[in-house]
Scaffold this active site. Sequence first.
Site, PDB file in Angstrom:
ATOM      1  N   ARG A  83      37.775  12.523  93.444  1.00  0.00           N
ATOM      2  CA  ARG A  83      38.896  11.575  93.368  1.00  0.00           C
ATOM      3  C   ARG A  83      40.092  12.662  92.985  1.00  0.00           C
ATOM      4  NH1 ARG A  83      37.659   7.627  88.760  1.00  0.00           N
ATOM      5  NH2 ARG A  83      36.214   6.480  90.369  1.00  0.00           N
ATOM      6  N   ARG A 152      42.673   9.570  82.242  1.00  0.00           N
ATOM      7  CA  ARG A 152      42.664   9.607  83.763  1.00  0.00           C
ATOM      8  C   ARG A 152      43.897   9.448  84.434  1.00  0.00           C
ATOM      9  NH1 ARG A 152      37.292   7.488  85.609  1.00  0.00           N
ATOM     10  NH2 ARG A 152      35.916   8.058  84.039  1.00  0.00           N
ATOM     11  N   LYS A 221      35.975   7.367  78.891  1.00  0.00           N
ATOM     12  CA  LYS A 221      37.163   7.232  79.762  1.00  0.00           C
ATOM     13  C   LYS A 221      38.320   6.682  78.974  1.00  0.00           C
ATOM     14  CE  LYS A 221      35.080   5.097  83.034  1.00  0.00           C
ATOM     15  NZ  LYS A 221      34.711   4.312  84.380  1.00  0.00           N
ATOM     16  N   LYS A 223      42.352   5.482  79.872  1.00  0.00           N
ATOM     17  CA  LYS A 223      43.045   4.766  81.064  1.00  0.00           C
ATOM     18  C   LYS A 223      44.703   4.439  80.450  1.00  0.00           C
ATOM     19  CE  LYS A 223      39.562   3.700  83.792  1.00  0.00           C
ATOM     20  NZ  LYS A 223      38.794   2.813  84.891  1.00  0.00           N
ATOM     21  N   CYS A 442      36.045  -3.304  95.278  1.00  0.00           N
ATOM     22  CA  CYS A 442      35.709  -2.116  95.077  1.00  0.00           C
ATOM     23  C   CYS A 442      34.944  -1.375  96.056  1.00  0.00           C
ATOM     24  CB  CYS A 442      34.845  -2.060  93.605  1.00  0.00           C
ATOM     25  SG  CYS A 442      33.288  -2.787  93.846  1.00  0.00           S
ATOM     26  N   CYS A 448      28.322   3.891  95.914  1.00  0.00           N
ATOM     27  CA  CYS A 448      28.351   3.808  94.616  1.00  0.00           C
ATOM     28  C   CYS A 448      26.996   3.465  94.133  1.00  0.00           C
ATOM     29  CB  CYS A 448      29.134   2.557  94.168  1.00  0.00           C
ATOM     30  SG  CYS A 448      29.049   2.287  92.307  1.00  0.00           S
ATOM     31  N   CYS A 487      29.323  -4.986  91.033  1.00  0.00           N
ATOM     32  CA  CYS A 487      28.527  -4.941  89.628  1.00  0.00           C
ATOM     33  C   CYS A 487      29.733  -5.246  88.554  1.00  0.00           C
ATOM     34  CB  CYS A 487      27.971  -3.565  89.444  1.00  0.00           C
ATOM     35  SG  CYS A 487      29.081  -2.199  88.783  1.00  0.00           S
ATOM     36  N   CYS A 491      35.377  -2.581  88.655  1.00  0.00           N
ATOM     37  CA  CYS A 491      36.431  -1.460  89.241  1.00  0.00           C
ATOM     38  C   CYS A 491      37.720  -2.129  89.905  1.00  0.00           C
ATOM     39  CB  CYS A 491      35.651  -0.474  90.186  1.00  0.00           C
ATOM     40  SG  CYS A 491      34.504   0.521  89.069  1.00  0.00           S
TER      41      CYS A 491
HETATM   42 FE1  SRM Z   1      35.463   2.484  88.237  1.00  0.00          FE
HETATM   43  C1  SRM Z   1      32.266   3.619  87.485  1.00  0.00           C
HETATM   44  C2  SRM Z   1      34.829   3.385  91.615  1.00  0.00           C
HETATM   45  C3  SRM Z   1      38.784   1.650  89.119  1.00  0.00           C
HETATM   46  C4  SRM Z   1      35.507   0.530  85.510  1.00  0.00           C
HETATM   47  N1  SRM Z   1      33.968   3.580  89.221  1.00  0.00           N
HETATM   48  C5  SRM Z   1      32.689   3.769  88.914  1.00  0.00           C
HETATM   49  C6  SRM Z   1      32.143   4.723  89.856  1.00  0.00           C
HETATM   50  C7  SRM Z   1      32.411   6.194  89.618  1.00  0.00           C
HETATM   51  C8  SRM Z   1      30.419   4.672  90.012  1.00  0.00           C
HETATM   52  C9  SRM Z   1      29.830   5.654  88.791  1.00  0.00           C
HETATM   53  O1  SRM Z   1      29.904   5.800  87.732  1.00  0.00           O
HETATM   54  O2  SRM Z   1      28.741   6.013  89.458  1.00  0.00           O
HETATM   55  C10 SRM Z   1      32.551   4.138  91.270  1.00  0.00           C
HETATM   56  C11 SRM Z   1      32.531   5.106  92.394  1.00  0.00           C
HETATM   57  C12 SRM Z   1      32.387   4.289  93.609  1.00  0.00           C
HETATM   58  C13 SRM Z   1      32.339   4.905  94.853  1.00  0.00           C
HETATM   59  O3  SRM Z   1      31.590   5.082  95.750  1.00  0.00           O
HETATM   60  O4  SRM Z   1      33.773   5.501  95.101  1.00  0.00           O
HETATM   61  C14 SRM Z   1      33.947   3.692  90.682  1.00  0.00           C
HETATM   62  N2  SRM Z   1      36.465   2.641  90.066  1.00  0.00           N
HETATM   63  C15 SRM Z   1      36.246   2.918  91.445  1.00  0.00           C
HETATM   64  C16 SRM Z   1      37.154   2.903  92.337  1.00  0.00           C
HETATM   65  C17 SRM Z   1      37.271   3.859  93.332  1.00  0.00           C
HETATM   66  C18 SRM Z   1      37.234   1.433  92.921  1.00  0.00           C
HETATM   67  C19 SRM Z   1      38.266   1.141  94.146  1.00  0.00           C
HETATM   68  O5  SRM Z   1      37.413   0.516  94.842  1.00  0.00           O
HETATM   69  O6  SRM Z   1      39.305   1.523  94.124  1.00  0.00           O
HETATM   70  C20 SRM Z   1      38.499   3.021  91.170  1.00  0.00           C
HETATM   71  C21 SRM Z   1      38.767   4.244  91.095  1.00  0.00           C
HETATM   72  C22 SRM Z   1      40.066   4.386  90.175  1.00  0.00           C
HETATM   73  C23 SRM Z   1      40.621   5.660  89.936  1.00  0.00           C
HETATM   74  O7  SRM Z   1      41.317   6.138  90.879  1.00  0.00           O
HETATM   75  O8  SRM Z   1      40.523   6.205  88.996  1.00  0.00           O
HETATM   76  C24 SRM Z   1      37.992   2.404  90.026  1.00  0.00           C
HETATM   77  N3  SRM Z   1      36.573   1.600  87.418  1.00  0.00           N
HETATM   78  C25 SRM Z   1      37.820   1.280  87.935  1.00  0.00           C
HETATM   79  C26 SRM Z   1      38.605   0.151  87.056  1.00  0.00           C
HETATM   80  C27 SRM Z   1      40.043  -0.482  87.541  1.00  0.00           C
HETATM   81  C28 SRM Z   1      41.155   0.035  86.743  1.00  0.00           C
HETATM   82  O9  SRM Z   1      40.892   1.226  86.038  1.00  0.00           O
HETATM   83  O10 SRM Z   1      42.441  -0.455  86.789  1.00  0.00           O
HETATM   84  C29 SRM Z   1      37.847  -0.249  86.104  1.00  0.00           C
HETATM   85  C30 SRM Z   1      37.909  -1.347  85.104  1.00  0.00           C
HETATM   86  C31 SRM Z   1      38.837  -1.113  84.063  1.00  0.00           C
HETATM   87  C32 SRM Z   1      38.373  -0.302  83.154  1.00  0.00           C
HETATM   88  O11 SRM Z   1      38.210   0.857  82.777  1.00  0.00           O
HETATM   89  O12 SRM Z   1      38.185  -0.832  81.900  1.00  0.00           O
HETATM   90  C33 SRM Z   1      36.587   0.597  86.371  1.00  0.00           C
HETATM   91  N4  SRM Z   1      34.281   2.204  86.603  1.00  0.00           N
HETATM   92  C34 SRM Z   1      34.498   1.217  85.769  1.00  0.00           C
HETATM   93  C35 SRM Z   1      33.255   1.254  85.021  1.00  0.00           C
HETATM   94  C36 SRM Z   1      32.767   0.558  83.573  1.00  0.00           C
HETATM   95  C37 SRM Z   1      33.491   1.199  82.493  1.00  0.00           C
HETATM   96  C38 SRM Z   1      33.414   0.254  81.164  1.00  0.00           C
HETATM   97  O13 SRM Z   1      34.122   0.376  80.199  1.00  0.00           O
HETATM   98  O14 SRM Z   1      32.238  -0.507  81.075  1.00  0.00           O
HETATM   99  C39 SRM Z   1      32.523   2.292  85.320  1.00  0.00           C
HETATM  100  C40 SRM Z   1      30.746   2.606  85.031  1.00  0.00           C
HETATM  101  C41 SRM Z   1      31.008   3.636  83.536  1.00  0.00           C
HETATM  102  O15 SRM Z   1      32.019   4.236  83.626  1.00  0.00           O
HETATM  103  O16 SRM Z   1      30.084   3.876  83.040  1.00  0.00           O
HETATM  104  C42 SRM Z   1      32.983   2.848  86.688  1.00  0.00           C
HETATM  105 FE1  SF4 Z   2      30.410   0.550  91.865  1.00  0.00          FE
HETATM  106 FE2  SF4 Z   2      30.184  -1.472  89.992  1.00  0.00          FE
HETATM  107 FE3  SF4 Z   2      32.468  -0.158  90.388  1.00  0.00          FE
HETATM  108 FE4  SF4 Z   2      31.953  -1.501  92.201  1.00  0.00          FE
HETATM  109  S1  SF4 Z   2      32.371  -2.346  90.127  1.00  0.00           S
HETATM  110  S2  SF4 Z   2      32.469   0.677  92.543  1.00  0.00           S
HETATM  111  S3  SF4 Z   2      29.687  -1.414  92.477  1.00  0.00           S
HETATM  112  S4  SF4 Z   2      30.732   0.812  89.610  1.00  0.00           S
END
Ligand code: SRM
Ligand code: SF4
Length: 582
Positions: A83, A152, A221, A223, A442, A448, A487, A491
């Site tokens: 990323r 981030r 994390k 944000k 996402c 993922c 899930c 995201c």
């Molecule tokens: Fe996310 C984890 C993709 C924005 C909440 N997110 C992941 C992971 C890294 C999976 C992992 O931990 O193994 C995913 C990688 C997938 C892949 O194959 O690329 C992933 N998140 C993404 C992206 C790429 C989605 C997209 O299609 O654009 C976004 C990348 C953002 C960036 O450039 O930094 C992305 N993730 C978000 C957002 C949206 C936002 O921040 O505006 C959220 C929800 C907001 C928040 O943080 O509360 C988000 N991602 C999560 C979570 C749940 C965090 C939590 O508090 O429970 C995880 C899992 C974790 O952290 O344990 C996660």
């Molecule tokens: Fe993966 Fe869940 Fe985030 Fe989608 S919402 S990219 S399935 S961790």
Amino acid sequence: MVKNTEPPVLPLDEKSKNETIKDVSNYLRGTIAEGLVDTSTGALSDEDTQLTKFHGIYQQDDRDLRRERRKAKLEKAFSFMIRVRVPGGVATPKQWLEMDRIANTHANHTLKLTTRQAFQFHGIVKGVLKQSMIEINRSCLDTIAACGDVNRNVMCNPTPHVSEAHAATLKLSQDISDHLTPQTGAYHEIWLKGEDGFKEKITPDPEEIEPLYGKHYLPRKFKIVVAVPPSNDVDIFAHCLGFIAIIEGGKVVGYNVTVGGGMGMKHGDKSTYPVLAQVMGFCTPEQAVDVAEKVMLVQRDYGDRTNRAHARLKYTIDDRGLDWFRAEVEQRLGYKLGDERPYKFEGNGDRYGWVDGTDGNHHLTLFIQNGRVKDTEKFKLMTGLREIAKIHTGDFRLTANQNLTIGSITPEMRPKIEAVLKEYGINRTYEASGIRLHSMACVALPTCGLSLAESERYLPELVGEIEEILAENGLRDDAITIRMTGCPNGCARPYLAEIGFVGRSPGKYNLYLGAGFSGDRLNKLYKEKALAEDIPDILRPIIEAYAKSRTEGERFGDFVVRKNYVKPTEHGRDFHEGLGEV
Ligand code: SRM
Ligand code: SF4
């Protein structure tokens, strides 16, 4: 409410596993460097895969190939996602060309524009991981703190030069990003040491410290976003910390400070839930970086380090109260925050098409379906954008809705860029239906590791089916936000969509309805474990009723709440309450 205001100091054995990994990592080094040269496996050690996140790297495997690899007794098809941090979402045409080249040389020939204004590469194998990192850094972009328990990528409304305020907010997002970037020399040491041009950046001091983070970094994390009303395209209420620009006479006079938003939850665990951020107060432009630092430090000291599912700032504030949090921040600031100022958001989507800037240039926002830049046989999006980058003299701006603004196109350049857009059919993207232009998915499968169901590969098809129902009811161009995730981690911020889908298992989704169009109200569960093939029929009667009996200008999310398809979610704690009655 918790009375004790002393930061909890826990012995390491009471802390979550990741706390120990950070503790013994020597400021994020671990054994990453050794793992990279181990050719016996395509993977890194489990501990190191936690540490590489701080460097912007996730170990993944191709889930489409899991079964056949298992049968053939081969290890999983490991590869890495990188990323790239892009503070405020702004990249130069040269950087775009570099991202494109790296994607086509080392990754899976696609670029993902993320929901947080970053680039992602998928499918980079261990043997070219280091080289990819060198090339990313050579393009003057980096990946440190793109993931991990740190601040981030800092997001900002991407609209360029339509007012002085936009330039000021972009600068703020970049200043905050710089100020909160981890200082460890591990990043340069592991990825860039010895490479031409990087030597001067290496910290030789073995006694280095992280002045803001310390050796345990943050509990989870963190944000930050900056919003410019009336657009809430950054979805400010979904983030730990936000700054809402208050503009008077075209100038930013300060910011409302929002705290405590977050999306992630777990199915079947009511102690986890999405929460919308609340306004904590007002600060001046000069105070904003300081406020960002102090908010982060309070979370550093009080966030839950025993349970990662309860470690985000949203729970720290929910457990102790906003008044406690504000007092703690003000004590560290040494001054009081001002009172919230009035503001109004009108939507959390992007503004598509051409916009004229105050500087005489033009800006064009394109719809990029789910942020995936790639070529297919019929649609050469990646090639078209590359051709634009070759001639463009302005910038590229990644939006928080996975779209792309080609910024600062000079009047002389506009016809040339229009010709390329036409040649590759890219000009047609922003003529899509209202619902498609407000769709977001996402990544999910196949990369993922947490995904329970398809998302990016399925939403476009589902939107096509819903588009037909909308068209039958005369709603083709109505903007309705629709988002899907594989899930419940959230995201694509699905809990802020008027129609939200969250994967339960292959082909099954929870259907949520009723978020506010401007991202100011969470939605609520309408149908649990809906089969993918049933979704159009579940939505059909609701869409028909909306077409017939909505009030003037009423948004779909407001309509389903008014008609009691779902009850409104007033606070995240109510998110899991039972189904609404029709
Ligand atoms: Fe996310 C984890 C993709 C924005 C909440 N997110 C992941 C992971 C890294 C999976 C992992 O931990 O193994 C995913 C990688 C997938 C892949 O194959 O690329 C992933 N998140 C993404 C992206 C790429 C989605 C997209 O299609 O654009 C976004 C990348 C953002 C960036 O450039 O930094 C992305 N993730 C978000 C957002 C949206 C936002 O921040 O505006 C959220 C929800 C907001 C928040 O943080 O509360 C988000 N991602 C999560 C979570 C749940 C965090 C939590 O508090 O429970 C995880 C899992 C974790 O952290 O344990 C996660
Ligand atoms: Fe993966 Fe869940 Fe985030 Fe989608 S919402 S990219 S399935 S961790």
